[in-house]
Design an enzyme around this catalytic site. Structure first.
Site, PDB file in Angstrom:
ATOM      1  N   LYS A 182       0.828  -1.214   0.000  1.00  0.00           N
ATOM      2  CA  LYS A 182       0.000   0.000   0.000  1.00  0.00           C
ATOM      3  C   LYS A 182       0.856   1.255   0.000  1.00  0.00           C
ATOM      4  O   LYS A 182       0.408   2.317  -0.421  1.00  0.00           O
ATOM      5  CB  LYS A 182      -0.930   0.002   1.219  1.00  0.00           C
ATOM      6  CG  LYS A 182      -2.010  -1.075   1.176  1.00  0.00           C
ATOM      7  CD  LYS A 182      -3.164  -0.682   0.290  1.00  0.00           C
ATOM      8  CE  LYS A 182      -4.087  -1.866   0.003  1.00  0.00           C
ATOM      9  NZ  LYS A 182      -5.021  -1.593  -1.090  1.00  0.00           N
TER      10      LYS A 182
ATOM     11  N   GLU B 142       1.514   1.627  -3.623  1.00  0.00           N
ATOM     12  CA  GLU B 142       0.291   2.043  -4.314  1.00  0.00           C
ATOM     13  C   GLU B 142       0.026   3.532  -4.110  1.00  0.00           C
ATOM     14  O   GLU B 142      -0.308   4.259  -5.049  1.00  0.00           O
ATOM     15  CB  GLU B 142      -0.896   1.234  -3.785  1.00  0.00           C
ATOM     16  CG  GLU B 142      -2.228   1.583  -4.430  1.00  0.00           C
ATOM     17  CD  GLU B 142      -3.388   0.801  -3.836  1.00  0.00           C
ATOM     18  OE1 GLU B 142      -3.495   0.738  -2.599  1.00  0.00           O
ATOM     19  OE2 GLU B 142      -4.192   0.251  -4.611  1.00  0.00           O
TER      20      GLU B 142
ATOM     21  N   CYS C 283      -5.316 -10.193   3.650  1.00  0.00           N
ATOM     22  CA  CYS C 283      -4.674  -9.096   4.386  1.00  0.00           C
ATOM     23  C   CYS C 283      -4.504  -9.382   5.881  1.00  0.00           C
ATOM     24  O   CYS C 283      -3.636  -8.798   6.518  1.00  0.00           O
ATOM     25  CB  CYS C 283      -5.475  -7.822   4.196  1.00  0.00           C
ATOM     26  SG  CYS C 283      -5.705  -7.411   2.457  1.00  0.00           S
TER      27      CYS C 283
HETATM   28  S1  SF4 Z   1      -3.066  -9.326   0.298  1.00  0.00           S
HETATM   29 FE1  SF4 Z   1      -3.601  -7.495   1.400  1.00  0.00          FE
HETATM   30  S2  SF4 Z   1      -1.855  -7.140   2.701  1.00  0.00           S
HETATM   31 FE2  SF4 Z   1      -1.150  -8.533   1.129  1.00  0.00          FE
HETATM   32  S3  SF4 Z   1      -0.267  -7.255  -0.478  1.00  0.00           S
HETATM   33 FE3  SF4 Z   1      -2.416  -7.612  -0.984  1.00  0.00          FE
HETATM   34  S4  SF4 Z   1      -3.529  -5.886  -0.122  1.00  0.00           S
HETATM   35 FE4  SF4 Z   1      -1.509  -5.948   0.848  1.00  0.00          FE
END
Ligand code: SF4
Ligand code: SF4
Ligand code: SF4
Ligand code: FES
Ligand code: FES
Lengths: 154, 573
Positions: free
Chosen positions: B358, B361, B503
């Site tokens: 993130k 991003e 996540c």
């Molecule tokens: S799964 Fe969730 S925590 Fe892992 S890279 Fe993707 S958005 Fe980020």
């Protein structure tokens, strides 16, 4: 037009990852070193991540990753040379050329490599430049040696 | 249990086909390990797990040696302890003595090993490692000097994520971990997932720090500092405060963020609802107009970058929806700024994410409007925990508070985004309503729940039979993409998360997150869903209001401008 690397890869049509080392050797023989582009081509050919090929290749001392300079400098780090101070010699050469072992100077004149005994222990510590041996090198004589080669260019 | 073994003079049973390590663990015994990784093939590389086996001349590595009937094993004989001790002493000999300044002080496996093996004097001293820090990446900082070459990052990156951004480079005492031609992570294939950080025993890998800048902003009177937190955060903090894994701490989280000085506290689950409105509409649109299928989710920035690098030909399959983090960011600096009459330049927008990708991003160039970035800084769960300590906040003494309105109210569909399968389930719930005009009879979509790396289900929506697949861990995505390329037509919608399990197991989560913790977090999210009154995004009253007052309709002009994005092919190695 096929690239040099593609021509090499053509000879390995049916082979897999176990041909990696022979392929790299072949490429280095033709190009003088393993360029980034060549490793990427090999990686596509063998369907193997480029980072892995780079990792494997760095394991072997034989592979170079920089275009060799006009003058290829080999600093001996064999036992006899070591005893007589080759570590300081290497340090001084690196300082003088402003490159580390394995690299090539910006003007592409000198490339630097560290090698094991080159069979001239009587002359230790020794460096070889394009095959010419320079005997009993010391921090005092290094500048002179390289100036000599630079002068040949002018 | 069909083998009998003797361990430290006790008779125990073991399963045929297990390793010695498995057998010990099943009997509640443990030996230290370093290179061993649960679920991956053993390599026997580090020799930390050695044990003595009667009749064998050399010590054997417990993690890779099969257990045999009648084996007599000593796990802590003098010889074994001495051998382990020497390994650790060698690791310490070239290690920078930097503990006091190290990210992992207190959570470092090397410290633990040194302590457990009672290493209290320096018997071997070597030259200290000196390498340049790799700070090229927007997400991850690498400090090869602190690397003890266990290889876990290399393996997770290759075997779980299918990325192979890093590998062992060089040989002998000069070996270190690096990227292709030493270019640094930024120019590598690294997708910023942070799974390498999660497995690293030391401080050699960590996230890029955003705390310092946020601290400054919090004390800048000119700035309105707002914060949003991802769906998984509230169920991923408990361990930090000595509470049982998975406990939902959303109320005290809101309170803690306000104590730190954030002016507004929003819940990313709200914008997860918004994502569902857009994404479910996009799915319906694609299905009914013959658009590109299967449609693939785009909320995981690790997956998005991976697709841009390794799956170019699938880029049109990616949903054009921004992730919830970025949708919230865009709404904060438009709708919220407008209603509060604050100029977007004076809003500093922070997000708390379980995720290192993130951070990448947030700084993508597509994620800004008129030169103002939609999100300004991203904290990982770990950084949030650090900030809570930095500001001296005692979680136990806080009374729960609510998030701010209107961007702080969510449905439970937005909340389950935090686990693998959650986005899929939330999208199906709304797509069902959009297509049939009716709610589902039962909202749970069992087939997409659970922590397996790949789940598939067939779902009946009106007359349509919709095939869905959910994968986590990008290696699993790679395999699925290959199947699609080879002609699989029965799948219409795919959810991909880079992190195994989603996540709740993100690369920004607390160090020490294990299978049990991940499971507890998942169950907690589904429990919240079970108990909540509003289980579908399209019934979130504040979402309805946002469309009425500001956005118009899903996929409309304003949505397109603020909530959707595009992707680019990337050529990296
Ligand atoms: S799964 Fe969730 S925590 Fe892992 S890279 Fe993707 S958005 Fe980020
Ligand atoms: S962040 Fe993910 S992709 Fe990048 S090096 Fe680490 S494991 Fe590999
Ligand atoms: S960076 Fe960390 S995980 Fe990777 S090899 Fe080094 S110590 Fe192990
Ligand atoms: S050790 Fe240098 S030439 Fe033999
Ligand atoms: S943990 Fe068994 S050899 Fe490394």
């Amino acid at each position: 037009m096929k690239t040099t690397v593609q021509e090499i890869l053509d000879q390995y049509q049916d082979s897999g990852r176990d041909s990696l080392i022979p392929i790299l050797q072949n490429v280095q023989e033709k190009l003088g070193f393993l360029s980034e582009e060549s490793v990427i081509e090999v990686s596509k050919f063998l369907k193997m991540p480029a980072s892995k090929i780079f990792g494997v290749a760095t394991f072997y001392n034989q592979f170079r990753f920089n275009q060799p300079g006009k003058y290829h400098v080999q600093v001996c780090r064999g036992t006899a040379c070591h005893v007589l101070g080759s570590a300081t010699v290497l340090e001084e050469v690196e300082k003088h050329l402003k490159v580390k072992a394995g690299q090539t100077t910006k003007d592409k004149l000198f490339s630097l490599e560290v090698v094991a005994c080159i069979g001239a222990c009587g002359l230790a510590p020794v460096i070889s430049i394009n095959g010419e041996f320079h005997a009993k090198v010391s921090t005092d004589t290094i500048k002179g040696i390289f100036d000599d080669y630079k002068n040949r260019e002018e | 249990m069909n083998l009998t073994i003797e361990v430290n003079n006790n008779i125990l049973t073991a399963n045929q086909g297990d390793t010695i390590l498995d057998a010990l663990n099943q009997n509640g015994l443990s030996v230290p390990t370093l290179c061993h990784m649960k679920g991956l093939l053993p390599t026997g590389a580090c020799r930390m797990c050695v044990v003595e086996v009667e009749g064998r001349k050399n010590l054997v590595t417990a993690c890779s040696e099969p257990v045999l009937d009648g084996m007599k094993i000593k796990t802590h004989s003098g010889r074994v302890i001495e051998s382990r001790k020497t390994i650790v002493e060698l690791l310490l000999s070239n290690h920078p003595d930097d503990c006091l300044y190290c990210e992992r002080n207190g959570s470092c496996e090397l410290q633990d090993l040194a302590e457990d093996l009672h290493i209290r004097e320096r018997r071997i001293s070597g030259q200290k490692n000196k390498y340049k820090l790799d700070v090229s990446s927007a997400s991850i900082v690498r400090d090869p000097a602190k690397c003890i070459l266990c290889g876990r990052c290399v393996r997770v990156c290759e075997e779980i994520e299918g990325v192979s951004a890093i590998d062992f480079v060089g040989r002998g005492s000069k070996t270190f971990i690096d990227t292709f031609f030493n270019h640094g992570l930024n120019l590598s294939t690294c997708v910023n997932c942070g799974q390498c950080i999660m497995v690293c025993p030391t401080g050699a890998l960590k996230e890029k720090d955003h705390i310092c800048e946020i601290k400054d902003m919090l004390s800048d009177p000119e700035k309105t500092v707002v914060v949003q937190y991802a769906p998984s955060i509230s169920v991923s903090l408990a361990e930090e405060f000595g509470l049982a894994s998975g406990k939902n701490m959303v109320g005290v989280l809101n309170a803690a963020l306000r104590r730190m000085g954030f002016n507004f506290v929003f819940d990313t689950s709200f914008s997860a609802d918004l994502t569902i409105m857009e994404e479910a509409s996009e799915l319906v649109h694609r299905v009914t107009t013959g658009g590109t299928l299967p449609m693939i989710t785009s909320c995981c920035p690790g997956w998005v970058k991976y697709a841009e690098e390794f799956q170019h030909d699938m880029i049109d399959n990616l949903s054009t929806c921004k992730s919830p983090q970025q949708m919230m960011g865009a709404i904060i600096k438009s709708y919220f700024a407008e209603t509060e009459s604050i100029s977007p330049e004076n809003i500093y927008s922070v997000s708390v994410m379980p995720c290192t990708a993130k951070k990448f991003e947030q700084q993508r160039e597509e994620m800004s409007h008129n030169g103002i970035s939609d999100v300004d800084a991203v904290l990982t769960t770990r950084e949030l925990a650090r900030m809570i300590r930095l500001y001296g906040i005692d979680i136990a003494k806080l009374e729960p508070e609510l998030a701010d309105s209107p961007l702080g109210t969510r449905s439970s569909a937005g909340k389950i985004f935090g686990t693998s399968g959650g986005v899929m389930e939330a999208a199906i719930r709304s797509a069902h309503y959009f297509i049939t005009g009716k709610e589902m009879v039962k909202f749970q979509v069992k087939g997409v729940r659970g922590l397996e790396g790949r789940k598939e289900a067939k779902i009946k929506i009106g007359d349509l039979d919709v095939g869905v697949a959910v994968v986590s861990g990008l290696k699993n995505a790679e395999i699925l993409m290959e199947e699609i390329r080879n002609g699989r037509k029965d799948i219409h919608f795919i959810e991909v998360m880079a992190c195994p399990g989603g996540c709740i197991n993100g690369g920004g989560q607390l160090i020490g997150t294990d299978d049990e913790a991940v499971k507890a977090r998942m169950l907690s999210l589904y429990d919240i869903d079970e108990k909540d009154a509003i289980k579908v995004s399209h019934k979130n009253p504040y979402i309805v209001e946002l469309y009425d007052k500001f956005l118009g309709k899903p996929l409309g002009h304003k949505s397109h401008h603020l909530l959707h994005t595009h992707y680019q092919k990337r050529f990296v190695n």
